[in-house]
Enzyme design. Sequence first.
Site, PDB file in Angstrom:
ATOM      1  N   VAL A   1      32.481  44.117  33.178  1.00  0.00           N
ATOM      2  CA  VAL A   1      32.008  42.840  33.717  1.00  0.00           C
ATOM      3  C   VAL A   1      31.234  43.036  35.011  1.00  0.00           C
ATOM      4  O   VAL A   1      30.320  42.261  35.324  1.00  0.00           O
ATOM      5  CB  VAL A   1      33.173  41.856  33.901  1.00  0.00           C
ATOM      6  CG1 VAL A   1      34.059  42.231  35.091  1.00  0.00           C
ATOM      7  CG2 VAL A   1      32.660  40.426  34.038  1.00  0.00           C
TER       8      VAL A   1
ATOM      9  N   GLU B   1      39.785  36.733  32.258  1.00  0.00           N
ATOM     10  CA  GLU B   1      41.168  37.103  32.568  1.00  0.00           C
ATOM     11  C   GLU B   1      41.371  38.589  32.368  1.00  0.00           C
ATOM     12  O   GLU B   1      40.545  39.267  31.761  1.00  0.00           O
ATOM     13  CB  GLU B   1      42.144  36.323  31.677  1.00  0.00           C
ATOM     14  CG  GLU B   1      41.773  36.219  30.207  1.00  0.00           C
ATOM     15  CD  GLU B   1      41.634  37.535  29.464  1.00  0.00           C
ATOM     16  OE1 GLU B   1      42.499  38.419  29.684  1.00  0.00           O
ATOM     17  OE2 GLU B   1      40.697  37.702  28.673  1.00  0.00           O
TER      18      GLU B   1
ATOM     19  N   GLY C   1      37.711  40.822  26.961  1.00  0.00           N
ATOM     20  CA  GLY C   1      38.165  39.940  28.037  1.00  0.00           C
ATOM     21  C   GLY C   1      37.313  40.156  29.275  1.00  0.00           C
ATOM     22  O   GLY C   1      36.115  40.433  29.179  1.00  0.00           O
ATOM     23  N   GLU C   2      37.925  39.966  30.441  1.00  0.00           N
ATOM     24  CA  GLU C   2      37.247  40.153  31.732  1.00  0.00           C
ATOM     25  C   GLU C   2      36.147  39.131  32.002  1.00  0.00           C
ATOM     26  O   GLU C   2      35.386  39.286  32.960  1.00  0.00           O
ATOM     27  CB  GLU C   2      36.607  41.552  31.843  1.00  0.00           C
ATOM     28  CG  GLU C   2      37.544  42.716  31.708  1.00  0.00           C
ATOM     29  CD  GLU C   2      36.812  44.061  31.841  1.00  0.00           C
ATOM     30  OE1 GLU C   2      35.596  44.057  32.121  1.00  0.00           O
ATOM     31  OE2 GLU C   2      37.464  45.103  31.653  1.00  0.00           O
ATOM     32  N   GLY C   3      35.987  38.125  31.142  1.00  0.00           N
ATOM     33  CA  GLY C   3      34.852  37.229  31.289  1.00  0.00           C
ATOM     34  C   GLY C   3      33.553  37.819  30.777  1.00  0.00           C
ATOM     35  O   GLY C   3      32.471  37.284  31.043  1.00  0.00           O
TER      36      GLY C   3
END
Length: 342
Positions: A110, A167, A309-311
């Site tokens: 990210v 998240e 994830g991680e945005g």
Amino acid sequence: MPSPSHSPTGLPFDDIRDLLTRMPGPDEAAIAAVRARDAELTKPAGALGRLETIVEWVAAWSANPKPRVDRPLVAIFATSHGVTKQGVSAFPDAVNRQMLDNFAAGGAAVNQLCVANDIGLKVFDLAIDVPTPDISEEDAFDEAACAATIAFGMEAIVGADLLCLGEMGIGNTTIAAAVHHALYGGEAADWVGRGTGVDDAGLARKAEVVARAVARAGGPGLDPLEVLRRVGGREIAATVGAIIAARLQRIPVLLDGYVVTAAAAILHALDPASLDHCIAAHRSAEAAHGRVLEKIGKRPLLDLGMRLGEGSGAALACGIVRNALAVHQGMATFEQAAVSRG
């Protein structure tokens, strides 16, 4: 991590429900202005498809007839989960702290997406060294702590004009699966996927843990905020708060993957209109994510087989939003370009 002393006075969950009744609606004048300009641009009507409706969406929820995104933010809520002791993840809990360090050093996926797309990044450590209780054995929160975490999420998005929610936390696809199972019923296995890459035995174990957690909590059929309190996690509670705050502050929201969608599902169960300012950035490779998106009425912008994830999916979708706005702002009108309408 916010303490219960930071929670609202009186009945915290009632205060949260009250906020949902005070959410602003779309700015119809801004939508009308965008549509009027779109009708004058040098293209056939509707030729840019969903890019056109994205511009309307930004205008509607930012209340700006000339919509812009100048300060996008990826907000990552990171925490840890006691349920990992049940063997539901392919990675150990130590990865949580290591990944926070990786974010800080600029080494995560990210980080690169934010640099490439000129997006701000904030990572919030929600007591990552203190796991929530194992939800197969006890509730994740008491009501005050759950409300306090929602309140923390509400305070985390200052300064953004487009919010990309993400998240991080080992075991959180198990938590998300428990939330979805408690909200929607069916079999636990319907909502469980491989997450970070568990093998077949791990997948079966994960489904059994989710079934046990939801049965212990008294679901399916629970009040949505009780679902959050009993089988949720800090990142999901903080995301609930961030979505609410974004609506109150007129900030459009891009939802990332399966875990972020669990927060959206809780709000949708409370009031479907509470997600009108949100777009699903992508459909992840987690099998149940598509079913949850159907439940909450969201059509994803992207489907790239991602499950990080991680945005990360939201950061990619931010680029699409900015491109849609650039086209709308920069195209010439028929009159300016001396182009015949035919």
